[in-house]
Motif scaffolding. Sequence first.
Motif, PDB file in Angstrom:
ATOM      1  N   ASP A 125      -1.407   4.977  -4.750  1.00  0.00           N
ATOM      2  CA  ASP A 125      -0.947   4.857  -6.074  1.00  0.00           C
ATOM      3  C   ASP A 125      -1.141   3.536  -6.475  1.00  0.00           C
ATOM      4  N   GLU A 126      -0.602   2.998  -7.567  1.00  0.00           N
ATOM      5  CA  GLU A 126      -0.897   1.636  -8.119  1.00  0.00           C
ATOM      6  C   GLU A 126      -0.452   0.500  -6.887  1.00  0.00           C
ATOM      7  N   ALA A 127       0.435   0.885  -6.110  1.00  0.00           N
ATOM      8  CA  ALA A 127       0.903  -0.032  -5.022  1.00  0.00           C
ATOM      9  C   ALA A 127       0.261  -0.025  -3.888  1.00  0.00           C
ATOM     10  N   ASN A 128      -0.433   1.015  -3.626  1.00  0.00           N
ATOM     11  CA  ASN A 128      -1.182   1.205  -2.429  1.00  0.00           C
ATOM     12  C   ASN A 128      -2.758   1.892  -2.871  1.00  0.00           C
ATOM     13  N   PRO A 129      -3.444   0.898  -3.225  1.00  0.00           N
ATOM     14  CA  PRO A 129      -4.974   1.240  -3.706  1.00  0.00           C
ATOM     15  C   PRO A 129      -5.533   2.024  -2.446  1.00  0.00           C
ATOM     16  N   PRO A 130      -6.658   2.854  -2.697  1.00  0.00           N
ATOM     17  CA  PRO A 130      -7.438   3.311  -1.754  1.00  0.00           C
ATOM     18  C   PRO A 130      -7.934   2.624  -0.640  1.00  0.00           C
ATOM     19  N   SER A 131      -7.723   3.013   0.526  1.00  0.00           N
ATOM     20  CA  SER A 131      -8.102   2.381   1.641  1.00  0.00           C
ATOM     21  C   SER A 131      -9.058   3.268   2.346  1.00  0.00           C
ATOM     22  N   ALA A 132      -9.507   2.752   3.684  1.00  0.00           N
ATOM     23  CA  ALA A 132     -10.531   3.321   4.432  1.00  0.00           C
ATOM     24  C   ALA A 132      -9.674   4.784   4.985  1.00  0.00           C
ATOM     25  N   ALA A 133      -8.413   4.602   5.358  1.00  0.00           N
ATOM     26  CA  ALA A 133      -7.494   5.633   5.867  1.00  0.00           C
ATOM     27  C   ALA A 133      -7.509   6.770   4.920  1.00  0.00           C
ATOM     28  N   ALA A 134      -7.263   6.318   3.538  1.00  0.00           N
ATOM     29  CA  ALA A 134      -7.218   7.386   2.610  1.00  0.00           C
ATOM     30  C   ALA A 134      -8.474   7.944   2.126  1.00  0.00           C
ATOM     31  N   ARG A 135      -9.582   7.019   2.152  1.00  0.00           N
ATOM     32  CA  ARG A 135     -10.757   8.053   1.870  1.00  0.00           C
ATOM     33  C   ARG A 135     -10.885   9.090   3.151  1.00  0.00           C
TER      34      ARG A 135
END
Length: 71
Positions: free
Chosen positions: A18-28
Amino acid sequence: LAYDRLWERVDQMGHLVDEANPPSAAARCAADAVVRDPKVEPLLYLERDLTDDELRTVRRRVDSVTDECGL
């Protein structure tokens, strides 16, 4: 098919960040793993609501990849 898979990957990432947690390698990592899973991928494109068993399949995979990917 490639467009559908890309769209679903973006949608899955939307559930992980979400806005507070931008995409990271883990999310990808997690989004990629969900859309590549041969048991889950066909369920992501159905023109109907998932059955309870199908929904459990998707949720189990999401839970497992979030652990695998460090989310």
